[in-house]
Design a protein around this motif. Structure first.
Motif, PDB file in Angstrom:
ATOM      1  N   ASP A 137      -3.368  -3.430 -14.446  1.00 40.87           N
ATOM      2  CA  ASP A 137      -4.789  -3.295 -14.790  1.00 40.87           C
ATOM      3  C   ASP A 137      -5.260  -1.851 -14.881  1.00 40.87           C
ATOM      4  O   ASP A 137      -6.072  -1.519 -15.748  1.00 40.87           O
ATOM      5  N   THR A 138      -4.766  -0.991 -13.980  1.00 39.04           N
ATOM      6  CA  THR A 138      -5.332   0.357 -13.905  1.00 39.04           C
ATOM      7  C   THR A 138      -4.392   1.457 -14.381  1.00 39.04           C
ATOM      8  O   THR A 138      -4.858   2.517 -14.774  1.00 39.04           O
ATOM      9  N   THR A 185       0.828  -1.204   0.000  1.00 44.24           N
ATOM     10  CA  THR A 185       0.000   0.000   0.000  1.00 44.24           C
ATOM     11  C   THR A 185       0.859   1.250   0.000  1.00 44.24           C
ATOM     12  O   THR A 185       0.633   2.194  -0.781  1.00 44.24           O
ATOM     13  N   GLN A 186       1.872   1.278   0.868  1.00 49.66           N
ATOM     14  CA  GLN A 186       2.764   2.443   0.921  1.00 49.66           C
ATOM     15  C   GLN A 186       3.533   2.616  -0.385  1.00 49.66           C
ATOM     16  O   GLN A 186       3.655   3.724  -0.917  1.00 49.66           O
ATOM     17  N   TRP A 194       3.220  -7.608  -2.556  1.00 53.58           N
ATOM     18  CA  TRP A 194       3.701  -7.065  -3.827  1.00 53.58           C
ATOM     19  C   TRP A 194       2.858  -7.493  -5.013  1.00 53.58           C
ATOM     20  O   TRP A 194       2.684  -6.728  -5.979  1.00 53.58           O
ATOM     21  N   GLU A 195       2.299  -8.718  -4.972  1.00 59.79           N
ATOM     22  CA  GLU A 195       1.558  -9.221  -6.118  1.00 59.79           C
ATOM     23  C   GLU A 195       0.308  -8.389  -6.390  1.00 59.79           C
ATOM     24  O   GLU A 195      -0.059  -8.160  -7.555  1.00 59.79           O
ATOM     25  N   ARG A 196      -0.336  -7.881  -5.331  1.00 60.57           N
ATOM     26  CA  ARG A 196      -1.537  -7.043  -5.531  1.00 60.57           C
ATOM     27  C   ARG A 196      -1.163  -5.733  -6.202  1.00 60.57           C
ATOM     28  O   ARG A 196      -1.881  -5.244  -7.078  1.00 60.57           O
ATOM     29  N   LEU A 197      -0.028  -5.168  -5.793  1.00 61.67           N
ATOM     30  CA  LEU A 197       0.427  -3.922  -6.403  1.00 61.67           C
ATOM     31  C   LEU A 197       0.720  -4.121  -7.882  1.00 61.67           C
ATOM     32  O   LEU A 197       0.321  -3.304  -8.722  1.00 61.67           O
TER      33      LEU A 197
END
Length: 447
Positions: A137-138, A92-93, A128-131
């Motif tokens: 994607d975005t 997140t950071q 890290w994988e979500r980032l």
């Protein structure tokens, strides 16, 4: 990065300090040879491989190649996340800082669409994988990842990125890469060299077989190199296997590592090895040996080759052949004092087949003959027999007989016998068998 009129400078701090530092490209890089596509649209490229094989340097190479096409360094931000200044940062950071950089006027402009992020040692960032998935994607960016094999394993990339990962495997230096690293000239045609150039090349090839291809090991004396390579293996054992998988039987694991690295090209049976350990009074479960072997393959320290068979049961009950990731490790772990040229040669041939993205098995014929490799790539399959010296008639007869028998099983395959040098070629061979020194085959571009 200087600000223009009316534009606020980028915030200070570890994140932006390192991005500013990354504007200066790293020079003096030995370019790596990678077969096939490095990128695929919509996927993050994960650079994987054994520790110290050169993954981070490969990221620098990719950045330099983009800059050479006219892309500004500011559009190719690179972060080394193992920097102590990032200790404790989470996804997140990091994501907030990435967004801030991408939205700032100084980091945008012509040529930055898409922006390309290079994230080294990404595994230290929790989540890290979500980032990475969000960036793909975005934000519509390209992403290159590298990191310790303890966290960037094949299965985990596929699972964590949910099909959005594209792997590039980096090995220690191939022979041509080692030559370029040394500043040696590569022959324009390895098959048509004069005598003096061939002698020079064969001398360098023999030295490379003994040294191996780890970049930091090049040019070191024997004692220093052996200590360095031993340290590499220790770190891989402790960080990529013991710490990661909470291994309790470290003695059994180290015995397995010594056996596999010191017996390159040998057939390995978990059952036989397990019985040997038990006979020596070392209590270890057979399933634990299976798990240890799998972990060693996952961290790229060991490569195994299955026997070719259409029957899954037959494939599973026959022993695999095991190899270290690099020939330089053989002399470090072989305590017999024997010459290892043939084993080193076989190890380097397997590594070259992996670089060329071939699927590789070994062949055992109904007559009991064995061929080292059956390699399948984009073109016709190849049966490859490796023999350091086939100049004596009995040796040549044995090796060529095995190729002929295997050729009857795979009639579409090219049959090839690779030797250490020209002096090791057989006195004669069937017309349908290609015989050549291994370095000629390695230096010839793959199809």
């Amino acid at each position: 990065m200087d600000s223009g009129p009316g534009v606020a400078p980028l915030p200070r701090g570890p994140f932006f300090e390192q991005l500013a530092e990354s504007q200066e490209l790293v020079g003096g890089i030995t370019a790596r040879r990678v077969t096939g596509r490095v990128t695929l649209a919509g996927k993050a490229t994960a650079v994987v491989g054994m520790r110290r094989a050169g993954k981070t340097t490969f990221l620098h190479q990719l950045r330099a190649e983009r800059v050479a096409t006219g892309v500004a360094p500011k559009c190719l931000p690179m972060l080394s996340l193992e920097d102590e200044r990032f200790a404790g940062i989470d996804a997140t950071q990091l994501g907030m800082l990435v967004d801030e950089y991408m939205d700032h006027p100084l980091a945008t402009g012509p040529g930055c669409h898409p922006m390309v992020w290079f994230l080294d040692e990404i595994q230290v960032v929790d989540g890290w994988e979500r980032l990475v998935r969000r960036l793909l994607d975005t934000r519509g960016v390209e992403v290159f990842l590298s990191g310790s094999s303890a966290a960037l394993l094949s299965q985990e990339i596929a699972t964590a990125l949910r099909g959005r990962g594209w792997q590039v495997l980096i090995h220690p230096f191939a022979f041509d890469e080692a030559l370029r690293h040394r500043g040696e000239a590569l022959p324009s045609d390895a098959e048509r060299m004069g005598r003096a150039e061939r002698v020079r090349l064969e001398t360098l090839f023999a030295a490379w077989l003994a040294t191996g291809g780890f970049p930091e090991a090049q040019g070191l004396d024997d004692t220093t190199r052996r200590r360095l390579l031993s340290d590499y293996v220790d770190v891989a054992i402790l960080r990529d296997v013991v710490d990661r998988h909470r291994v309790s039987n470290v003695v059994g694991l180290r015995r397995l590592v010594r056996h596999l690295l010191g017996n390159a090209g040998s057939r390995f049976s978990v059952e036989k090895f397990h019985r040997a350990l038990r006979s020596q009074g070392l209590a270890i479960a057979r399933d634990t040996v299976h798990q240890h072997l799998s972990h060693l393959e996952d961290c790229f320290l060991v490569r195994t080759v299955w026997m070719e068979s259409r029957s899954e049961r037959q494939r599973m009950v026959n022993p695999r052949k095991s190899y270290p990731v690099d020939a330089g490790l053989i002399n470090v772990f072989d305590r017999t004092g024997r010459a290892n040229t043939g084993h080193a040669l076989e190890t380097t041939v397997l590594a070259e087949l992996e670089r060329r993205r071939h699927e590789t098995t070994y062949v055992r014929t109904p007559e009991g003959f064995e061929v080292d490799f059956l390699a399948r790539g984009d073109g016709p399959p190849e049966l490859i027999q490796v023999c350091a010296d086939a100049s004596e008639e009995p040796t040549a007869t044995r090796e060529l007989r095995a190729l002929t028998a295997a050729g009857a099983m795979f009639p579409q395959a090219t049959k090839r016998l690779l030797t250490l040098n020209r002096r090791g070629l057989p006195p004669e061979a069937p017309k349908d068998v290609v015989t050549q020194p291994a370095y000629e085959w390695m230096l010839r571009p793959s199809p």
